[in-house]
Design a protein around this motif. Structure first.
Motif, PDB file in Angstrom:
ATOM      1  N   ARG A   2       0.837  -1.191   0.000  1.00  0.00           N
ATOM      2  CA  ARG A   2       0.000   0.000   0.000  1.00  0.00           C
ATOM      3  C   ARG A   2       0.875   1.245   0.000  1.00  0.00           C
ATOM      4  O   ARG A   2       1.949   1.289   0.571  1.00  0.00           O
ATOM      5  N   GLY A   3       0.364   2.296  -0.673  1.00  0.00           N
ATOM      6  CA  GLY A   3       1.134   3.518  -0.836  1.00  0.00           C
ATOM      7  C   GLY A   3       1.595   4.102   0.480  1.00  0.00           C
ATOM      8  O   GLY A   3       2.721   4.581   0.604  1.00  0.00           O
ATOM      9  N   ARG A   6       4.900   3.139   1.915  1.00  0.00           N
ATOM     10  CA  ARG A   6       6.106   3.580   1.216  1.00  0.00           C
ATOM     11  C   ARG A   6       6.556   4.962   1.670  1.00  0.00           C
ATOM     12  O   ARG A   6       7.596   5.433   1.236  1.00  0.00           O
ATOM     13  N   PRO A  26       7.319   5.751  -6.038  1.00  0.00           N
ATOM     14  CA  PRO A  26       6.567   4.672  -6.694  1.00  0.00           C
ATOM     15  C   PRO A  26       7.293   3.344  -6.539  1.00  0.00           C
ATOM     16  O   PRO A  26       8.522   3.301  -6.460  1.00  0.00           O
ATOM     17  N   GLU A  27       6.529   2.298  -6.482  1.00  0.00           N
ATOM     18  CA  GLU A  27       7.089   0.969  -6.270  1.00  0.00           C
ATOM     19  C   GLU A  27       7.499   0.337  -7.596  1.00  0.00           C
ATOM     20  O   GLU A  27       6.737   0.353  -8.568  1.00  0.00           O
ATOM     21  N   THR A  60       0.837   9.541  -0.800  1.00  0.00           N
ATOM     22  CA  THR A  60       0.492   8.197  -1.237  1.00  0.00           C
ATOM     23  C   THR A  60      -0.184   8.199  -2.600  1.00  0.00           C
ATOM     24  O   THR A  60       0.071   7.325  -3.431  1.00  0.00           O
ATOM     25  N   ASP A  64       1.341   6.340  -5.962  1.00  0.00           N
ATOM     26  CA  ASP A  64       0.542   5.342  -6.679  1.00  0.00           C
ATOM     27  C   ASP A  64       0.417   5.682  -8.155  1.00  0.00           C
ATOM     28  O   ASP A  64       0.233   4.786  -8.995  1.00  0.00           O
TER      29      ASP A  64
END
Length: 298
Positions: A2-3, A6, A26-27, A60, A64
């Motif tokens: 989940r954002g 992070r 961002p992931e 977040t 995302d």
């Protein structure tokens, strides 16, 4: 992941001045760009982190959608409060924030460049940054999105207190514009206003015009429909965008919103529009790069 998981804290070196910050990345991909988020007067960087409700978090949401958000405690707040107990003047804050951004960029990907997103007093810093952004192909400025800032104060507004008790109408507007628990959560964001931040209040109207005329990137200004800090008659609104080079700036209104836009129910719609504007700035930057004349041969 989940954002919100992070989002992390870090301390940046701004030419020997420690600046605390929050960052969300961002992931599993390189960011499209870095959004440098600059908070307002008497607040901290967590203004952008959704302290009362996750839907209000810029950090977040932007992560995302593929952006890194770097929300920095301005000079005189957070980790730099003891080093700079009186804060800094506007131009000095802009230089210090740019130094912190440069420190971040040394070890982290920044994508196509930097987008400024600022609130209220932070918008003054953002305009100064935009007007004096150094030419650097490695860290270009894409655009500037500012909420809660205009040119001329409403009568007596800047003489009012900045705390929850005294500045309620100016800083918040109707209480129903905010999620339950906002005012309890916001107390953790409040910090004393460094003395130097009050020194230039009276000169802001003239400085606004001077800075705006120097900006060369797209600008989006957003004012809440329950905004009480500024003089906002029709002529005042027209002058806000007219101060910039032709066609560069536009003005939007956030409906059902108060001055602290990123803390209210209107935060997510505002952030989505701000990030859509950032996408537009990315496209504009790419088009400008494609059509720019090739450098002359040596």
């Amino acid at each position: 992941m989940r954002g919100e998981l992070r989002t992390r804290s870090l301390v940046l070196d701004a030419g020997g001045i420690p600046l605390s910050a929050l960052v969300a990345e961002p992931e599993d991909r390189t960011p499209k760009a870095v959004v440098l988020a600059i908070h307002g007067r008497g607040m901290r960087a967590a203004y952008f982190a959704g302290p009362a409700h996750p839907d209000t978090s810029l950090l977040t949401l932007a992560a995302d959608l593929g952006y890194t958000v770097l929300a920095i405690d301005r000079p005189g707040h957070g980790a730099s409060a003891h080093r700079l107990p009186h804060g800094q003047l506007i131009a000095d804050q802009a230089a210090t924030l740019h130094a912190a951004l440069t420190d971040y960029a040394r070890a982290h990907p920044t994508g196509a460049g930097v987008q400024l997103l600022a609130h209220s007093f932070g918008g003054k810093i953002a305009l100064n940054l935009a007007a004096h952004w150094p030419a650097d192909a490695r860290l270009p400025l894409l655009g500037c999105d500012i909420s809660g800032l205009a040119q001329h104060y409403a009568p007596g507004a800047w003489e009012r207190p900045d705390d929850l008790a005294g500045g309620g109408r100016l800083n918040w507007g109707p209480l129903g514009l905010y999620p339950p628990g906002t005012f309890h959560a916001a107390r953790a964001l409040l910090t004393p206003v460094p003395a130097l931040e009050s020194r230039e209040l009276a000169t802001w109207p003239a400085r606004y015009s001077h800075l705006a005329a120097r900006v060369r990137v797209p600008v989006r200004l957003t004012l809440a429909d329950h905004e009480h800090w500024w003089r906002l008659e029709e002529d005042d609104r027209a002058a806000l965008t007219a101060a910039f080079p032709p066609g560069l700036a536009h003005l939007a209104t956030a409906r059902r919103a108060g001055h602290n836009l990123s803390l209210g129910h209107a935060a997510r719609p505002y952030h989505l529009r701000a990030l859509a504007f950032t996408d537009d700035c990315l496209a504009h930057h790419a088009e400008t790069a494609r059509t720019a004349p090739a450098p002359a041969a040596a």
